[in-house]
Design an enzyme around this catalytic site. Structure first.
Site, short mmCIF file in Angstrom:
data_model
loop_
_atom_site.label_atom_id
_atom_site.label_comp_id
_atom_site.label_asym_id
_atom_site.label_seq_id
_atom_site.Cartn_x
_atom_site.Cartn_y
_atom_site.Cartn_z
N ASP A 115 4.68 -7.85 -8.26
CA ASP A 115 3.89 -6.67 -8.61
C ASP A 115 4.83 -5.61 -9.18
OD1 ASP A 115 1.47 -7.75 -7.78
OD2 ASP A 115 1.64 -6.94 -5.75
N ASP A 147 -3.85 -9.04 -11.53
CA ASP A 147 -4.77 -8.24 -10.72
C ASP A 147 -5.74 -7.46 -11.61
OD1 ASP A 147 -3.48 -9.08 -8.42
OD2 ASP A 147 -2.12 -7.35 -8.39
#
Length: 198
Positions: A134, A150
């Protein structure tokens, strides 16, 4: 009675187009997700914060063992199994899609799920327990760090809700409150009598 061959050919063509859209969008989403993660891993130090737009957007490299947006940390194997199940369902449903908009939904979802599943399967610390990369941080909007996969998954969910609210089915037909297709012509003889008897 023989089926309407031109109609069957038309449906087959629409279905093939929808599947092509799913594949193209999924491939694009997956490719962009993996490319950005590669750039992050090779150019940033874990935990490093790089301001992009002051107070709005920043890069922050973290390894996530949980779900999307760094939720439920430490449950990697559960999300690996769930992602595999979702992937199987998407592939199974793909053949039923006739709507281009629904193809976009499934393409985004497929690309996003594949992107994070690839991390869980092949990144450290081990197969099936890999941590997702991330790096996108927008603290003014959401207190979590996420990635391109995401974004694709959330976008597919938003579009899913919109199509559902509008009553648009997988075949692209929009249904009214009565469950009948909007704009569909009544069959001959189905028109109500102008002066029905009491």
């Amino acid at each position: 009675m023989e089926p309407d061959r031109p109609e069957a050919r038309s449906r087959s063509k629409v279905s093939a187009t929808a599947i092509a859209v799913i594949v193209l969008i999924a491939a694009g989403a997956y490719g962009l997700d993996q490319l950005t993660k590669h750039l992050v891993v090779t150019n940033l130090t874990e935990g490093e914060v790089v301001p992009v737009i002051d107070g709005v957007l920043q890069w922050q490299f973290v390894r996530n063992s949980g779900a999307a947006f760094s939720l439920a940390s430490g449950m990697t194997w559960i999300f690996t199994i769930l992602a595999t199940v979702v992937l199987t369902v998407i592939v199974w449903f793909a053949r039923r899609i006739r709507s281009i908009w629904w193809a976009v939904v499934f393409g985004l979802l497929l690309g996003g799920v594949l992107g994070n599943l690839t991390d869980r399967l092949f990144r450290e610390p081990s197969f099936g327990l890999g941590h997702v990369i991330d790096f996108i941080s927008t603290p003014w909007m959401i207190p979590a760090i996420y990635n391109v996969a995401d974004i694709c998954i959330v976008s597919s969910m938003v579009l899913f809700l919109l199509l559902t609210i509008l009553g648009i089915g997988l075949d692209g037909v929009r249904l009214g409150k009565d469950g009948e297709p909007i704009g569909a012509k009544r069959a001959e003889g189905d028109e109500p009598h102008p002066n029905p008897e009491p």
